[in-house]
Structure formats: C-alpha cells, structure tokens
Scaffold this motif. Structure first.
Motif, PDB file in Angstrom:
ATOM      1  N   SER A 133       0.856  -1.187   0.000  1.00 12.64           N
ATOM      2  CA  SER A 133       0.000   0.000   0.000  1.00 12.64           C
ATOM      3  C   SER A 133       0.888   1.231   0.000  1.00 12.64           C
ATOM      4  O   SER A 133       2.104   1.137   0.199  1.00 12.64           O
ATOM      5  N   ALA A 154      -3.767  -0.934  -3.037  1.00 14.25           N
ATOM      6  CA  ALA A 154      -4.412  -0.394  -1.839  1.00 14.25           C
ATOM      7  C   ALA A 154      -3.693   0.884  -1.445  1.00 14.25           C
ATOM      8  O   ALA A 154      -2.467   0.982  -1.568  1.00 14.25           O
ATOM      9  N   CYS A 198      -7.484   0.289  -7.202  1.00 17.97           N
ATOM     10  CA  CYS A 198      -6.666   0.584  -6.021  1.00 17.97           C
ATOM     11  C   CYS A 198      -7.630   0.922  -4.890  1.00 17.97           C
ATOM     12  O   CYS A 198      -8.245   1.996  -4.897  1.00 17.97           O
ATOM     13  N   GLY A 310      -2.489  -2.695   3.287  1.00 16.86           N
ATOM     14  CA  GLY A 310      -2.272  -3.493   2.088  1.00 16.86           C
ATOM     15  C   GLY A 310      -2.885  -4.870   2.180  1.00 16.86           C
ATOM     16  O   GLY A 310      -3.492  -5.371   1.224  1.00 16.86           O
TER      17      GLY A 310
END
Length: 436
Positions: A133, A154, A198, A310
């Motif tokens: 992430s 993410a 995302c 993440g």
C-alpha cells in the motif's frame, strides 16, 4: 444485509519523516522533526504494540526525505523497519508529500516522486520489493491510478469528513473501503470505464457526531476527534483520551459490526515524532500510552486483528470485483465526551451510489437529513497545484446535494420526506430493508 468481507480489523500506521510537511523532496513546511524521529522512539513504539498484541502487523510509512537521508539516525530507522518487516510482517512503505501531495505538486511530478520513492524502498528492503500500500492522506485519482499501474492496489487515499483542518480539505467520501472513480478520489467508481483498481481507505476513524462539525467549533469541539492522538490524548489526557479512542473503535467494531454483516474496521495513523518527550507537537506519548491503548483494544475485542492496509486491501479485492455490493450502515449515539453529544444520534448509509446521514435529537425525537451525496453525478478534482510557483489549492472536497458541514444554503437539514424524488429513488433502490 450480507457483506463478503468479514472480521473485526484495526489498521495502524506509523509515519516517519524529517519535516511536518514535505511539499516536495527537500522542500518543507512546518516543524523540523528530524531530531524527534529517532530509533529509540521507533523501538518504544513498535515494541509496545508487540507487547500488547504480539501478532499485530502494522504499516510503517517513510517520507521521501526519510527514505533518502544519509544520517546515521535515519539509516538506523530504515534498518529497524527492515527488521520489523521480517519479524512481524509489517508493510514498509511511502507517505506521499506529508499527506496532501495534490495540494502542492502537479500530478505528473507527484507520479515521478512516487516512482523515486518506490526505487528507494527497493534499495532499502531488497531487490524486487514492493509495498502492499501507499499512505497519502488525500491522493488524487490520477495518483491512485498510477499506483494501480505500478501493481499497488491499496492506498490510504481519503480522510473521511476532513474540512477546515490541517491546511487541506477533502470531505465527501465514504468511510469504509471502496474502489475510487477516475473523476474524483472521494467518489466510488460507478462502472468499468470509471474504475481504478486501487482500494481507497480512510486513514483516521472519527466519531460520527464530531465529523459533522466544520473544523473546530466555538465550543471547542474538534471535528477530527476519534482514533487519532492529537485530538484525544493532547486535550483530554491519557485516561480520557484513551477512552475516547476506544469509544471510536466501539463505533465501528461494536453494534455496527453486526449491521455490516460481521465486518468492522477502525484505523489511525500516528506520527513517530509524537513519541518525543517535550517534542514540537507537545504530545508526551510514551510506550506505556501505546501499550495501554492496544492492550485495551485486545481486551475489548479479542477477535480483532491488527493488520496492514495493504493486507486488508487484498482481502477486499478478493471479495469485491467492483463497488456494487457495498452497503455500509452505521448508527452512533453520542458518548457525552467532547463533541460527541449524548443527546444526538447519527445514522449513516454509505454505498456505491450515495451516502446519506440522518441526525436525530434524542430529547425531542426530531430527525433530519444532514447529508445526501449522489455519487451517480459527475464530479471533478481541482487543477494541478504547484506550491513552489505559489499555486496551491486546498479545496479537494466533493460536496453533494446536502453536506453534513452545513456550509452552504443548500445544506440546511431537511426531513427525509422532503428529499427529491431522485434522492428517494436512489435510497430505496439500494436500501431494501430500513430495519437492517
């Protein structure tokens, strides 16, 4: 109501930086925090979490300068982060631009900064390393799309309800995970053409009643009061401040966990510099403070998992290929602490096509719609900023038909029956059973 993603989660992030705001690499605003981001403080912080919840996995996000600084202090901070990734499973990543990169840097330059940071992370962590992430405060849609293209799916890219706080406004999103739209990072994607792969996360869970305020009120109520330490531990002290943070966790992991099909998520980001005794932010947090919060969290919710953004983003992607199943609902009665007034109740509906909030006066029974944001409409983000040229735009909000902050004449609260026919159609098209 059934949600595919289940479980109780707390996402926690530590931010390591040189300066309070990195407008661009080596261009700074705010406090110099280089002497407060120390290996000793990181050890106290991380070891306190591990003592309270040994299996906890957290995100540790470095600013660009913190990744590049050649001093012994920052080399040791990076070494410790590598150790924690191996020992605990922490996600070591990048925090973009001191949280608000879009307010300071043009989008294309921001993409280049991210690419530079990813290269520095790979150098730091080992060949082939890629974080799960990226942390950003607010991240423009084009940046989220760039992360997806780089294989990062993410991001902490929105801050639910933030307005007139910390030099940046980005009100208008939902508070639980969603795939963002190419039009605006606060808007859930509506279709395949609009879709960014995302998952967008809120970074700081706040009390829903406080969230309806604009900035800080004349009464001293802070719209950001919740799981963050600056709005809780600093004004209320360790005991009451910790209670407020736990109350905010309850808001998400308590009764609303069941309303959301056995799914609950709370989150916060704490800067490492806050651990510094007599530091620039005057927090006076120590390892005992951190241990006290996390041990109380585990005692209250033994099944709660402390996971990285993440990791949870990957779980969300496995269960949701788009936003169509999103149907988040919350009811929150004020706690009586700070601005969370005991005689007020907020009910939120949040999904892919709208968000709506009802505010109820528990003394009189009067209930009004204080927010209705229609995500099926078209929206746009501001043009590029370039702070180094004196061009900076702090207004990144997506303000819908009625907004909870009450800033415009159209934001006057109304009874549910006074909503437009389109608004009612959106509501009843998504909410099949109001009793859920």
């Amino acid at each position: 109501m059934t949600m595919a993603l289940q479980g109780r989660y707390y996402c926690f992030t530590i931010v390591v930086r040189l300066n309070q705001i990195e407008v661009a690499p080596a261009a700074y605003l705010g406090f110099d925090e280089s002497t407060e981001n120390t290996p000793e403080n990181l050890k106290k912080f991380r070891e306190a979490i591990a003592k309270a919840i040994p299996e906890a996995r957290i995100t540790i996000a470095f600013s660009h300068s913190a990744l590049a600084d050649a001093s012994g202090n920052y080399r040791e901070l990076r070494r410790l982060a590598r150790e924690y990734a191996q020992k605990y499973g922490d996600d070591i990543t990048y925090v973009a631009g001191g949280y608000f990169i879009g307010a300071y840097v043009p989008r294309e330059r921001a993409k280049a900064h991210i690419d530079d940071a990813l290269a520095l992370l790979e150098k730091m962590m080992g060949k082939g390393y890629k974080p799960r992430s990226v942390i950003g405060g607010f991240l423009p849609a084009a940046i989220l799309e760039h992360l997806a293209a780089r294989g990062i799916h993410a991001a902490q890219g929105n801050i639910f309800s933030q307005y007139y706080v910390d030099n940046q406004d980005g009100e208008g999103s939902i508070c639980y995970p969603y795939y963002p739209s190419k039009q605006h990072f606060c808007k859930p994607a509506q279709n395949a053409e609009d879709f960014i792969d995302c998952v967008n996360f809120d970074g700081w869970t706040v009390d829903f009643i406080c969230a309806s305020y604009c900035g800080c009120t004349p009464e001293g109520y802070n719209s950001r009061m919740g799981c963050g330490p600056i709005e809780t531990l600093r004004p209320y002290g360790e005991k009451t401040g910790t209670e407020i943070m736990l109350d905010t966790v309850d808001q998400m992991l308590g009764e609303n966990y069941y309303r959301n099909g056995n799914f609950g998520l709370a989150a916060s980001i704490w800067e490492l510099c806050l651990m510094q005794k007599n530091g620039s932010h005057a927090m006076d947090i120590d390892g005992d403070t951190v241990y006290g919060f996390f041990s109380a969290l585990k005692e209250r919710y033994p099944d709660a998992e402390v996971v990285t953004i993440g990791e949870l983003g990957e779980s969300f992607r496995r269960e949701n290929k788009d936003n169509s199943a999103l149907d988040y609902r919350f009811v929150h009665k004020g706690t009586g602490k700070g601005g969370s007034l005991a005689d007020v109740q907020i009910t939120w509906y949040m999904n892919d096509v709208f968000r709506m909030a009802l505010k109820k006066n528990l003394r009189t029974g009067e209930e009004r719609v204080i927010d209705f944001t229609d995500y099926t409409k078209n929206y746009s983000e501001p043009a590029d900023s370039d702070y180094l040229k004196g061009e900076s735009n702090r207004s990144w909000s997506l303000l819908g038909d009625i907004n909870q902050k009450g800033l415009r004449p159209q934001d006057t609260p109304v009874p549910f029956g006074n909503l437009t026919e389109k608004q009612k159609t959106l509501f009843f098209g998504k909410i099949k059973d109001e009793n859920n």
